[in-house]
Enzyme design. Structure first.
Site, PDB file in Angstrom:
ATOM      1  N   TYR A  90      -4.146   3.361   7.818  1.00 17.03           N
ATOM      2  CA  TYR A  90      -5.367   2.562   7.948  1.00 17.03           C
ATOM      3  C   TYR A  90      -6.266   3.207   9.005  1.00 17.03           C
ATOM      4  CZ  TYR A  90      -2.264  -0.742   5.563  1.00 17.03           C
ATOM      5  OH  TYR A  90      -1.384  -1.330   4.694  1.00 17.03           O
ATOM      6  N   LYS A  98       0.378   3.545  -2.845  1.00 15.71           N
ATOM      7  CA  LYS A  98      -0.888   4.254  -3.100  1.00 15.71           C
ATOM      8  C   LYS A  98      -0.774   5.786  -3.160  1.00 15.71           C
ATOM      9  CE  LYS A  98      -3.758   0.507  -1.239  1.00 15.71           C
ATOM     10  NZ  LYS A  98      -4.527   0.067  -0.066  1.00 15.71           N
ATOM     11  N   TYR A 133      -2.774  -2.920 -10.512  1.00 14.69           N
ATOM     12  CA  TYR A 133      -2.766  -2.727  -9.049  1.00 14.69           C
ATOM     13  C   TYR A 133      -1.944  -3.829  -8.356  1.00 14.69           C
ATOM     14  CZ  TYR A 133      -4.435  -2.537  -4.256  1.00 14.69           C
ATOM     15  OH  TYR A 133      -4.480  -2.486  -2.875  1.00 14.69           O
ATOM     16  N   VAL A 190       1.127  -3.758   3.946  1.00 15.79           N
ATOM     17  CA  VAL A 190       1.073  -5.059   4.616  1.00 15.79           C
ATOM     18  C   VAL A 190       2.337  -5.893   4.394  1.00 15.79           C
ATOM     19  CG1 VAL A 190      -1.456  -5.205   4.701  1.00 15.79           C
ATOM     20  CG2 VAL A 190      -0.228  -6.165   2.734  1.00 15.79           C
ATOM     21  N   SER A 195       0.803  -1.243   0.000  1.00 15.95           N
ATOM     22  CA  SER A 195       0.000   0.000   0.000  1.00 15.95           C
ATOM     23  C   SER A 195       0.821   1.269   0.000  1.00 15.95           C
ATOM     24  CB  SER A 195      -0.907   0.029   1.226  1.00 15.95           C
ATOM     25  OG  SER A 195      -2.071  -0.674   0.965  1.00 15.95           O
TER      26      SER A 195
HETATM   27  N1  GLU Z   1      -1.924  -5.616  -2.146  1.00 15.48           N
HETATM   28  C1  GLU Z   1      -2.531  -5.424  -0.861  1.00 15.48           C
HETATM   29  C2  GLU Z   1      -4.027  -5.549  -0.938  1.00 15.48           C
HETATM   30  O1  GLU Z   1      -4.623  -4.961  -1.778  1.00 15.48           O
HETATM   31  C3  GLU Z   1      -2.132  -4.101  -0.310  1.00 15.48           C
HETATM   32  C4  GLU Z   1      -2.731  -3.867   1.059  1.00 15.48           C
HETATM   33  C5  GLU Z   1      -1.928  -3.009   1.973  1.00 15.48           C
HETATM   34  O2  GLU Z   1      -0.694  -2.973   1.941  1.00 15.48           O
HETATM   35  O3  GLU Z   1      -2.600  -2.357   2.784  1.00 15.48           O
HETATM   36  O4  GLU Z   1      -4.649  -6.246  -0.198  1.00 15.48           O
END
Ligand code: GLU
Length: 324
Positions: A246, A72, A194, A264, A69
């Protein structure tokens, strides 16, 4: 220990934090992407890079892991740059959701994802980039992240394949977005970009350099390459400040007080505007999905160095600039 007043003392502080938090064994590595379950849970790195490019590090700063993430905010910046605020805001909001990152939920009324830091918003942003660049979208993302890190990055194909095979929840989100007209074009094509962007491999040093690039108004402090314009940096940092950790984002703003993003894969970046980039790596995650050691280290760094944006130590000319 008091606040360090020399670069040597800063290095001593980082070494001490590394030694101290190496014994923090709370949390578990992510397993919902099967390949992520294979990481070594005890690897741990801390790296700081100043806006002038000076580096301080301790522990496993060379170990590669997937960015997840933390990609992002950067794809959000790229979408803003390509399409402008107006167009992007028709597809994704900027409000904290208070929901887990993978919630299957859209804003009532507008049907937009709440913000680009949760999966629904990030998939929408990636779909916008795919709409702009087609098959070249992932290369553009890898290129941009490489410019931020100051070295060529690549994709971990095992992690990508693993998430592509098992990412049913993200697939459900993408199809919900198609249903509400928030995602134009092929859901599967956007998801493919993604999943690849999440599987870009970085080290903790790369993360610190990316954060330092944001702290340096978008210019990599070592290579001198401009990765983003200050306008997009401002937007990325704003959304990282309110939504980056988060559903711990409010507590993070309260306790650490700087824009940040976690993934994550176990990485965390934190940005001290015009001063410093912080990168940490430790894959044991708490219930929110944030790295347990990463959060603990950033909280202590913020309090020791007065990094919180509203801290009395952080007045006018920065504390760090005074010692560096
Ligand atoms: N590829 C992970 C997902 O979409 C990224 C989630 C994350 O790092 O929060 O579940």
């Amino acid at each position: 220990m008091t606040t360090p007043s020399t670069t040597h003392e800063l290095q001593v502080l980082i070494d001490r934090l590394h030694a101290e938090y190496a014994s923090l064994n709370q949390g578990n590595v992510a397993t919902y992407i099967p390949e992520l379950a294979l990481v070594k849970p005890d690897e741990f790195g801390i790296c700081l890079v100043t806006s002038e490019g000076q580096m301080f590090e301790a522990g496993d700063c060379d170990r590669q892991f997937t960015i997840q993430s933390i990609s992002k905010p950067f794809t959000f910046g790229m979408a803003l740059e390509a399409l402008g605020h107006e167009a992007v805001s028709q597809h994704v909001g900027v409000e904290p959701s208070g929901e887990p990152f993978n919630a299957i939920e859209l804003q009532s009324g507008t049907n937009r994802p709440h913000n680009p830091m949760i999966n629904s918003g990030a998939i929408t942003v990636t779909a916008l980039l795919h709409g702009q660049h087609g098959g070249a979208a992932i290369d553009r993302v890898v290129e941009r992240l490489s410019a931020l890190a100051g070295r060529p990055l690549s994709i971990d194909m095992n992690v990508y394949e693993s998430e592509r095979r098992t990412g049913h929840r993200n697939r459900a989100i993408a199809h919900l977005l198609v249903n509400f007209g928030m995602l134009q074009g092929e859901a599967e094509a956007a998801l493919d970009v993604y999943f690849r962007q999440c599987a870009i491999q970085v080290t903790c040093r790369d993360l610190a350099m990316m954060a330092a690039t944001l702290s340096n108004m978008g210019r990599n402090p070592v290579t001198g390459q401009s990765a983003f314009d200050i306008r997009e940096v401002k937007d990325m940092l704003s959304i990282m400040f309110t939504c980056g950790m988060y559903d711990y984002s409010g507590q993070w703003a309260y306790r650490v007080g700087v824009p940040a993003k976690s993934g994550v894969g176990g990485g965390v970046i934190a940005v001290v505007n015009r001063q410093l980039g912080i990168g940490t790596y430790s894959p044991r995650l708490d219930v929110y999905g944030n790295s347990c050691r990463g959060v603990a280290v950033c909280e202590e760094l913020a309090s020791r160095l007065g990094l919180h944006v509203f801290d009395c130590l952080n007045v006018g000319s920065s504390y760090l600039n005074a010692i560096l």
